[in-house]
Design a protein around this motif. Structure first.
Motif: not given
Length: 238
Positions: A66-80
């Protein structure tokens, strides 16, 4: 070698203090008493240790994923990031043991709340550390990738990920230290098995020697996790 002698000196002073009745045995058992409890309750400790170990392993894997997935999601979606990063930080202001009764109500008295507690302790350092590493990739390298018309995936694979892996490794080393705490706290709140539960039962029966033996089991589990994680990361050059 000096560490071993220091450890033996502490054990000798501990044994002497109890033998001379400086400390009552119902407050602090002697090292020999703890060793005797370890020997006579080896099967009980092993059974409950394996249960706690399974909870910790499951929580570690889920928290890491979950931590790795969240970090990648926040990288790819900077608006979040402005929305979710403060939430992640604020979540760490809540003492984890406060959440244990809530998780027990939600998930019952099985392994689920203990795994969830472990996930909560593992998730934040992994997500935060990995995201920091991904965002710390030198701008000059990213500009060169842009000039070379490298796509987002190639930039991530060849630039951001290698730069972030040491950060992830450091976060994981911290996480494995905290992980057993989550499972044990969950067992303290509501469980019928596990080392945390065994400590509570030993305390209720004034079996301080068994309580210390269970505590040593938790320490051993933590050290094994630390050594195994460090060995694995070193094999990958981290």
């Amino acid at each position: 070698m000096s560490r071993i002698w220091g450890f033996l000196a502490v054990l000798a002073l501990w044994q002497l203090a109890v033998s001379l009745h400086f400390l009552p045995i119902f407050v602090l058992p002697s090292p020999l008493g703890v060793l005797s409890a370890l020997h006579s309750n080896a099967a009980l400790l092993l059974t409950n240790g394996l249960i706690t170990g399974a909870e910790v392993a499951a929580g570690l894997l889920l928290g890491l994923g979950l931590g790795i997935a969240s970090a990648i999601a926040l990288l790819l979606l900077p608006a979040l990031r402005p929305i979710l990063q403060p939430v992640l930080t604020a979540s760490q202001a809540v003492p984890v043991f406060v959440l244990a009764p809530v998780l027990t109500i939600w998930f019952g008295y099985g392994p689920a709340p203990k795994i969830a507690m472990t996930v909560l302790l593992v998730y934040f350092p992994v997500a935060s550390g990995f995201l920091d590493g991904l965002l710390a990739t030198p701008t000059a390298d990213l500009d060169l990738a842009l000039i070379a018309k490298a796509g987002r995936w190639r930039s991530f694979r060849w630039l951001r990920l290698p730069h972030a892996l040491p950060h992830l490794a450091a976060a994981l080393r911290i996480a494995v230290t905290y992980a057993p705490t989550g499972a044990v706290i969950g067992e303290w709140v509501g469980a019928s098995q596990g080392l945390g539960y065994l400590m509570l039962m030993a305390n209720a029966r004034s079996r301080v020697d068994l309580m210390f033996a269970a505590l040593l089991g938790i320490v051993a589990l933590t050290l094994i996790l630390q050594r195994a994680t460090d060995h694995l990361l070193r094999r990958f050059g981290l």
